[in-house]
Design a protein around this motif. Structure first.
Motif, PDB file in Angstrom:
ATOM      1  N   PHE A 260       9.798   8.233 -68.592  1.00  0.00           N
ATOM      2  CA  PHE A 260      10.219   7.711 -69.889  1.00  0.00           C
ATOM      3  C   PHE A 260      10.291   8.799 -70.961  1.00  0.00           C
ATOM      4  O   PHE A 260      10.765   8.547 -72.070  1.00  0.00           O
ATOM      5  CB  PHE A 260       9.278   6.589 -70.338  1.00  0.00           C
ATOM      6  CG  PHE A 260       9.351   5.377 -69.460  1.00  0.00           C
ATOM      7  CD1 PHE A 260      10.339   4.420 -69.661  1.00  0.00           C
ATOM      8  CD2 PHE A 260       8.470   5.212 -68.414  1.00  0.00           C
ATOM      9  CE1 PHE A 260      10.431   3.306 -68.844  1.00  0.00           C
ATOM     10  CE2 PHE A 260       8.550   4.104 -67.579  1.00  0.00           C
ATOM     11  CZ  PHE A 260       9.537   3.143 -67.791  1.00  0.00           C
ATOM     12  N   TYR A 415      17.603   1.705 -76.982  1.00  0.00           N
ATOM     13  CA  TYR A 415      16.467   2.272 -76.241  1.00  0.00           C
ATOM     14  C   TYR A 415      15.866   1.254 -75.271  1.00  0.00           C
ATOM     15  O   TYR A 415      15.330   1.631 -74.226  1.00  0.00           O
ATOM     16  CB  TYR A 415      15.426   2.808 -77.217  1.00  0.00           C
ATOM     17  CG  TYR A 415      15.944   3.988 -77.992  1.00  0.00           C
ATOM     18  CD1 TYR A 415      16.044   5.241 -77.391  1.00  0.00           C
ATOM     19  CD2 TYR A 415      16.393   3.855 -79.303  1.00  0.00           C
ATOM     20  CE1 TYR A 415      16.551   6.332 -78.084  1.00  0.00           C
ATOM     21  CE2 TYR A 415      16.904   4.934 -80.010  1.00  0.00           C
ATOM     22  CZ  TYR A 415      16.988   6.174 -79.382  1.00  0.00           C
ATOM     23  OH  TYR A 415      17.510   7.252 -80.070  1.00  0.00           O
ATOM     24  N   VAL A 447      10.626   6.417 -75.456  1.00  0.00           N
ATOM     25  CA  VAL A 447      11.935   6.998 -75.147  1.00  0.00           C
ATOM     26  C   VAL A 447      12.570   7.552 -76.422  1.00  0.00           C
ATOM     27  O   VAL A 447      13.134   8.650 -76.437  1.00  0.00           O
ATOM     28  CB  VAL A 447      12.854   5.946 -74.487  1.00  0.00           C
ATOM     29  CG1 VAL A 447      14.260   6.518 -74.290  1.00  0.00           C
ATOM     30  CG2 VAL A 447      12.281   5.499 -73.145  1.00  0.00           C
TER      31      VAL A 447
END
Length: 794
Positions: A260, A415, A447
């Motif tokens: 991530f 996102y 992220v």
């Protein structure tokens, strides 16, 4: 049987009829003593009035105290009455007058010394400066007793009415519970309760420091560090940038959720990284002073300490060596007194929530209508747009907040889709996949933060100073929303040190913590350049790389949360909540082997010793001596009389309300009181911009224009994006007839993106005066020239 029941009910009613008037009279007596206190303080010129908002809060606190005393006495009363009729009532009638006399004595002491009597009662007779009038206390007691005697007779005669008010006892007790959590001030606090609380607190301090060293953390500065082996020789002092990412735990850099944050993974491959690194705290605000200054925690983090404490940090030491310093945070630095800490450290530039222009947007509000501040992308962009040029080295510190609950980030849908894509392609098991889906906002924020960090580093690469900069990135703590399999995991965070000055990347296995960053950086700089560092420092930590040789020297204290210090590491042992574990090379916890169980008592003793040292150095200002400290206490000192007045008009922690009171006083032309209250607000919240502006305006209203202009020029330098500062400065220039600086102020406001209609009107007003003056001067000049020409012709 019925006759017995009637007799029992009658006996119970008789007890209530005797008891309730006494305790109600007790509250009346406390109310009389409240009037006595405020009347005396008013007559001495300390208070502006007797019956003010603080007085009614005083009555509320008395009511809470009377309620809990009544509840306690009710138990004693019934117990003794059942043993012997009349004994309980006699006991209550002795106790209540005693408490009233005690309160009268303590209030008299407060009136004459302007401070309440607390645990210092033990040294009361060892000083000659104590003022106390026994006659005054006796007169207050007699008057209170007379009023109570009259009221008791009247209250007792109204029992039939009072008996119906019995449910109010529940209300009174509820009020007491509420007052326990109110922010009391000595001027409106029951003095007996104050004395009892402080005596109890002192008696319960069982693990006090008993060592021989006055400064137990003070150690010689270690000029050598294992970091030096990883860096090339430095031709000049490097720039240093420290990034503290909120909630960034080890899982996102060295664990199960690395997918991530792909950009951070790339940075790790080019950095020095620590496999076994720990935050010393479980709180964001508490991690900051540990990273910057390797400072002890106090009870709930160094910045929350109520009083100034001498120390040296990266800020103060590097500033003493010619560094320019800055701090960037998208939130409110007033929280946890971070602004006060930064002001004490004399940080040159502070980019907090007050210093973001209109081009940036705040994070989305939560359900309560509150926003944390500006997201990470805005944080880094604001720095790059507004940081001032400096020809020497710089120390820049960043604290992020996008990865903090409620995880409100820009373009959330974008996102969230990225999170789903990453999770689908990852090797996460079914349980971890479900966890990601249930916490998509959390993972989306990481992220986003990863992308913001990547953009920041891209901007840095274009900087002319990039080749001579050291970047330090770490997490504040592990998010509590992410479950962990052992009690140590909550402290595990990454540490990356990236720099073009590195010889090569690498991974370091040594167990280290936030407290080791500051000592190691100073040693690294000293090994390469002539750097001035005090010969002795009061740091918690040691070296990031070098291993400890002596057994028991590696100690890592861990503050779980405010007022909760339950975890401690000594060498390869981890102590947590009374349990002892052994650590393997990956910081996994193992049961103690039989041969090691003898070490448990020694480790517990080390832990208790550290807790006593932590309390001692932070409460007694004993981290380092004043002679070694590079910062001074610049907080204004207020007299006891001034503090009583301040507490009478401001109670609590709502400094916006205090500002409103100061503004009201200024509008009433009570400028002295208004300035005093402003000074107090700024001593607690140094970056309360509206208060700073009000101080400048008050000086202008008083006609002290030069002083006002000086203050307001500092304001617009400190808060270049805040239009109110420019408006106040323009007024001061206009009222004083000094309009020459109008164009420069207008240029600055436009440069900083300030858009304010009122400010535009003030510019027009001043410019019109400048133009008129120029036209008048031009006309006079033309007339003079015409006269001169005529004279020559003649």
């Amino acid at each position: 049987m019925l006759e017995y029941r009637d007799e029992h009910i009658e006996s119970k009613e008789r007890k209530l009829r005797d008891f309730i008037p006494v305790v109600l009279t007790f509250f009346v007596g406390l109310a009389v003593l409240s009037i006595y206190q405020n009347t005396m303080l008013y007559s001495m010129g300390v208070l502006d009035s007797i019956f003010n908002s603080s007085f009614f809060l005083y009555l509320l606190h008395h009511l809470g105290f009377a309620s809990v005393i009544s509840l306690f006495l009710a138990f004693i009363f019934n117990l003794l009455e059942n043993k012997k009729p009349g004994l309980g009532l006699s006991t209550v009638k002795i106790t209540i007058p005693f408490l009233l006399v005690l309160e009268a004595v303590l209030i008299t002491y407060y009136i004459q010394n302007f401070e309440p009597l607390g645990s210092d009662i033990f040294g009361l007779f060892s000083t000659k400066e104590i003022r106390f009038s026994l006659l005054q206390a006796s007169m207050a007691s007699l008057i209170t007793g007379a009023v109570c005697f009259i009221c008791y007779k009247y209250i007792a005669s109204l029992y039939t009415v009072i008996s119906r008010m019995y449910p109010l006892t529940i209300v009174f007790f509820s009020i007491f519970l509420a007052t326990l959590y109110s922010d009391k001030k000595p001027v409106n606090e029951n003095k007996t309760q104050y004395l009892a609380e402080h005596l109890t607190e002192r008696l319960l301090q069982w693990n006090s420091y008993e060592g021989a060293e006055e400064y137990p953390l003070l150690r010689p500065f270690q000029k050598e560090t294992g970091l030096s082996a990883y860096f090339r020789t430095m031709d000049s002092l490097p720039h240093i940038k420290i990034i503290l990412v909120d909630g960034l735990g080890n899982d996102f850099v060295n664990g199960r959720f690395t997918n991530f944050m792909p950009h951070l993974q790339e940075l790790k491959l080019r950095s020095l990284s620590w496999k076994n690194f720990l935050s010393n705290t479980g709180e964001s605000h508490a991690s900051f002073p540990t990273v910057i200054g390797s400072l002890p925690f106090g009870e709930s983090g160094f910045t929350t300490l109520p009083d100034f404490t001498y120390r040296n940090t990266l800020y103060s030491v590097l500033k003493d060596n010619g560094y320019a310093t800055s701090f960037s945070y998208g939130g409110n630095t007033a929280l946890f007194n971070m602004d006060r800490f930064l002001e004490e450290e004399k940080v040159d530039l502070i980019f907090d929530r007050n210093n973001f222009g209109n081009e940036f947007s705040l994070q989305e509000e939560d359900a309560a209508g509150i926003t944390l501040g500006y997201p990470d992308g805005a944080l880094f962009s604001n720095f790059h747009k507004n940081a001032k040029e400096f020809h020497g080295p710089k120390l820049d510190v960043f604290m992020t907040l996008s990865t903090k609950a409620p995880f409100h980030i820009p373009n959330f849908d974008k996102y969230r889709d990225r999170v789903a894509q990453i999770a689908e392609k990852s090797n996460l098991d079914g349980s971890a996949q479900r966890f990601v889906r249930r916490n998509e906002a959390l993972f989306s924020s990481f992220v986003y933060a990863d992308e913001a960090l990547a953009e920041f580093m891209e901007m840095e690469r274009s900087s002319p100073h990039f080749s001579n900069t050291i970047y330090i990135l770490t997490g504040s703590h592990q998010l509590s929303e992410i479950s962990q399999d052992n009690p140590l995991a909550k402290y595990r965070v990454p540490l990356l040190i990236f720099s073009p000055l590195l010889k090569s990347p690498g991974e370091i296995e040594k167990v280290a913590s936030h407290a080791d960053i500051a000592p190691s950086l100073l040693a690294l700089l000293s090994a390469n350049r002539p750097v001035k560092v005090p010969g002795q420092l009061g740091f918690l930590g040691g070296d990031l790389v070098k291993q400890f040789i002596k057994k028991g020297d590696r100690q890592i204290p861990l503050l779980r949360s405010a007022y909760k210090m339950h975890d401690f590491i000594v060498d390869d042992f981890f102590y947590s909540d009374g349990e002892m574990y052994q650590l393997d090379q990956d910081l996994n916890l193992k049961e103690l082997e039989d041969g090691n169980k003898t070490d448990v008592e020694a480790i517990e003793q080390k832990f208790e010793n550290f807790k006593s040292i932590n309390r001692y150095v932070t409460t007694k200002n004993r981290i380092i001596p004043r002679s070694l400290s590079l910062i001074e206490d610049r907080k204004p000192k207020f007299s006891k009389e001034e503090m009583i007045w301040i507490e009478s008009v401001f109670n609590g922690k709502d400094f916006d309300n205090a500002y409103s009171n100061a503004k009201r006083l200024a509008f009433q032309k009570d400028y002295g009181r208004a300035l005093l209250l402003c000074e107090y607000i700024l001593s607690e919240i140094p970056r309360h911009a509206d208060t700073e502006i009000l101080v400048g305006r008050i000086h202008a209203w008083k006609g002290n224009y030069d002083k006002a202009i000086e203050i307001l020029n500092r304001v617009i330098k400190k808060y270049p994006k805040y239009g109110d500062g420019y408006c106040a400065l323009m007024d001061a220039y206009f009222w004083s007839g000094q309009n020459g600086g109008t164009y420069e102020i207008q240029r600055l406001s436009r440069k900083n993106g300030v858009q304010d209609k009122i400010l535009d009107e003030k510019f027009k007003r001043s410019i019109a005066l400048i133009v008129n003056k120029e036209e008048e001067e031009g006309g006079q000049s033309m007339q003079q020239k015409t006269v001169e020409i005529g004279s020559k012709r003649k």
